[in-house]
Design a protein around this motif. Structure first.
Motif, short mmCIF file in Angstrom:
data_model
loop_
_atom_site.label_atom_id
_atom_site.label_comp_id
_atom_site.label_asym_id
_atom_site.label_seq_id
_atom_site.Cartn_x
_atom_site.Cartn_y
_atom_site.Cartn_z
N MET A 13 5.34 1.49 3.20
CA MET A 13 5.61 1.41 1.76
C MET A 13 7.05 0.97 1.53
O MET A 13 7.97 1.47 2.15
CB MET A 13 5.35 2.78 1.12
N THR A 14 7.18 0.01 0.68
CA THR A 14 8.50 -0.49 0.32
C THR A 14 9.31 0.61 -0.36
O THR A 14 8.77 1.57 -0.87
CB THR A 14 8.34 -1.70 -0.61
N GLN A 15 10.62 0.46 -0.37
CA GLN A 15 11.46 1.50 -0.94
C GLN A 15 11.56 1.44 -2.47
O GLN A 15 11.70 2.45 -3.12
CB GLN A 15 12.87 1.42 -0.34
N VAL A 16 11.51 0.21 -3.00
CA VAL A 16 11.58 0.07 -4.46
C VAL A 16 10.16 -0.12 -4.99
O VAL A 16 9.43 -1.00 -4.53
CB VAL A 16 12.47 -1.13 -4.86
N VAL A 17 9.78 0.72 -5.90
CA VAL A 17 8.38 0.74 -6.34
C VAL A 17 8.28 0.78 -7.86
O VAL A 17 9.18 1.24 -8.55
CB VAL A 17 7.63 1.97 -5.77
N ARG A 18 7.16 0.26 -8.35
CA ARG A 18 6.85 0.38 -9.77
C ARG A 18 5.64 1.29 -9.92
O ARG A 18 4.68 1.18 -9.15
CB ARG A 18 6.54 -1.00 -10.38
N VAL A 19 5.68 2.17 -10.88
CA VAL A 19 4.51 2.99 -11.18
C VAL A 19 3.53 2.11 -11.95
O VAL A 19 3.90 1.48 -12.95
CB VAL A 19 4.90 4.22 -12.02
N LYS A 20 2.30 2.04 -11.45
CA LYS A 20 1.32 1.18 -12.12
C LYS A 20 1.11 1.64 -13.57
O LYS A 20 1.02 2.85 -13.83
CB LYS A 20 -0.01 1.22 -11.36
N PRO A 21 1.02 0.68 -14.48
CA PRO A 21 0.88 1.06 -15.89
C PRO A 21 -0.57 1.34 -16.29
O PRO A 21 -0.98 1.00 -17.39
CB PRO A 21 1.44 -0.18 -16.61
N MET A 22 -1.32 1.97 -15.40
CA MET A 22 -2.73 2.26 -15.70
C MET A 22 -2.81 3.38 -16.73
O MET A 22 -1.97 4.26 -16.79
CB MET A 22 -3.45 2.71 -14.43
N MET A 23 -3.86 3.36 -17.53
CA MET A 23 -4.05 4.38 -18.56
C MET A 23 -5.48 4.95 -18.50
O MET A 23 -6.21 4.91 -19.49
CB MET A 23 -3.80 3.78 -19.95
N PRO A 24 -5.89 5.46 -17.35
CA PRO A 24 -7.27 5.96 -17.29
C PRO A 24 -7.42 7.28 -18.04
O PRO A 24 -6.47 8.06 -18.13
CB PRO A 24 -7.49 6.18 -15.80
N PRO A 25 -8.58 7.54 -18.59
CA PRO A 25 -8.83 8.88 -19.14
C PRO A 25 -9.03 9.85 -17.98
O PRO A 25 -9.16 9.43 -16.83
CB PRO A 25 -10.12 8.68 -19.93
N GLY A 26 -9.06 11.13 -18.27
CA GLY A 26 -9.35 12.10 -17.21
C GLY A 26 -8.10 12.69 -16.62
O GLY A 26 -6.98 12.42 -17.06
N HIS A 27 -8.29 13.52 -15.58
CA HIS A 27 -7.19 14.30 -15.01
C HIS A 27 -6.39 13.46 -14.02
O HIS A 27 -6.91 13.10 -12.97
CB HIS A 27 -7.73 15.54 -14.32
#
Lengths: 213, 120, 90
Positions: free
Chosen positions: C1-15
């Motif tokens: 895993m690379t050191q610089v990461v982006r949090v995916k902008p997913m918007m799923p319903p649920g927990h």
């Protein structure tokens, strides 16, 4: 209604009085608690003794456990290193029953101040420090701490120099956190017990600092 | 409340919201102990999950699905027992019919928690 | 895993356990914590796949932009691998 005859039932194993709910009207949710507990006993899933033991185990978990950990880390460089490397192992080594807790210690220094929050629910290192204070579970603390930690700190009476970096830790998943507060000045000759008395619950959440002697 | 700017945002995901002052941090009794029934709820959570009937994630999922109204109007351990119960039913510990019968039996025992939980 | 990461902008319903205020934000992996069962399975009583969990550090400037209280303060959160993508190129 006089109820002196069962006053002895009103001390919890921690020695604190229970809040008086035995004498108020039975609520729907209390009824559910009794029913769930009795069903689990009838189905052979638990026993009354197991429930009582679990309550006793939880009552034994208090901020003073964490204070002892902090005081030892302040006094013993080797222990300090072990705590920063693996806080779960280091607290277990001191004899604390922390169950499956996965703990990370984060340390305050001259230029860093750490704060713990859980924005999604109210995760807390309960297996070491006991149950969280009510404010920790509040909407205000959960909402604001990640966006304006300094303003939250000010409400707790903590003001930091501009050049201190604030590191907020959002407990989003499997880890729990304990802040190792900065050791106060003028404590060089104090014993571990004396040091532990300076370590408050809030100083281990990061909303306070250790008391000065 | 539904966030009109992002309907996918769920009520419990509150990091970054503006909100009022931190409540009651210095109030007398802030350091209160919980009552016996609340401690029992806490114990049932630990026992139910230790025995494999559900996980803390299942507890949270039901708490989230109970919605914001429950967060505002019920106490912490009221919400917990509701979620524990649903998880235990989903996990097969007992049935809804078992629960209905037992709750009726419990509430017939007396008017207070002390009376209704006597002997258990 | 690379050191610089982006949090995916997913918007799923649920927990899910990725707070919405971090989605789409870029941070640095502070440490990796090993594999944990995916809470998105556990929450529904399903057999859980193992996911590597990372502690990701963000600056307040990245998370809140111009309204950050102090841009150099930081925010650390634990994010599961399936919510992260490499961001080294940006």
């Amino acid at each position: 209604m006089p109820h002196d005859h069962h006053d002895h039932d009103h001390l919890s194993p921690s020695g604190h009085p229970y809040r008086a709910d035995d004498d108020t009207d039975l609520s729907y949710w209390q009824t559910m608690e009794i029913a769930v507990r009795e069903l689990l006993v009838e189905k052979g899933i638990t026993t009354p003794a197991e429930v009582a033991d679990q309550i006793e185990t939880m009552d034994a978990r208090t901020p003073s456990n964490g204070a002892k950990v902090v005081a030892r880390a302040w006094s013993d460089p080797e222990y300090h290193a072990a705590l920063m490397k693996d806080a779960s192992a280091a607290t277990r080594e001191m004899g604390f029953d922390i169950g499956p807790l996965k703990l990370i210690a984060v340390e305050n220094t001259d230029d860093t101040h750490n704060m713990i929050v859980c924005t999604l629910c109210s995760c807390y290192p309960r297996n070491l420090l006991g149950l969280p204070p009510d404010w920790y579970k509040s909407r205000a603390y959960r909402s604001r701490t990640v966006r304006e930690p300094r303003s939250v700190l000010a409400e707790f009476g903590v003001t930091l120099p501009e050049n201190t970096t604030v590191r907020v830790h959002d407990s989003t998943a499997d880890m729990r956190y304990i802040v190792i507060p900065k050791r106060p000045q003028g404590t060089e000759n104090m014993s571990e017990d004396e040091l532990a008395a300076l370590v408050t619950r809030d100083s281990m959440i990061g909303t306070g600092v250790a008391k000065t002697p | 409340m539904l966030d009109p700017k992002n309907p996918a945002r769920r009520w419990h995901d509150m990091g970054g919201d503006t909100a009022g002052p931190i409540p009651d941090m210095d109030a007398p009794g802030e350091d209160h102990d919980f009552s016996l029934w609340e401690k029992r709820v806490d114990a049932l959570m630990i026992i139910g999950s230790a025995k494999g009937y559900f996980t803390v994630d299942g507890l949270r999922r039901v708490l989230e699905d109970m919605g914001e109204d429950a967060f505002e109007k019920m106490t912490y351990y009221e919400r917990w027992i509701a979620s524990i119960n649903q998880n235990l039913i989903e996990g097969g510990a007992y049935t809804t019919a078992d629960l209905a019968e037992k709750m009726a039996e419990v509430s017939a025992r007396g008017k207070t928690y002390g009376d209704a939980s006597a002997g258990s | 895993m690379t050191q610089v990461v982006r949090v995916k902008p997913m918007m799923p319903p649920g927990h899910v356990r990725t707070p919405i205020y971090l989605r789409g934000k870029i941070g640095t992996i502070e440490r990796s914590l090993g594999e944990f069962p995916n809470p998105e399975d556990l929450a529904y009583g399903r057999p859980a796949t193992a996911k590597t969990l990372h502690r990701v550090r963000f600056t307040m400037a990245e998370v809140w932009g111009a309204i950050a209280e102090n841009p150099d303060d930081t925010l650390d959160a634990e994010i599961y691998e399936h919510w992260l993508e490499p961001a080294d190129a940006t």
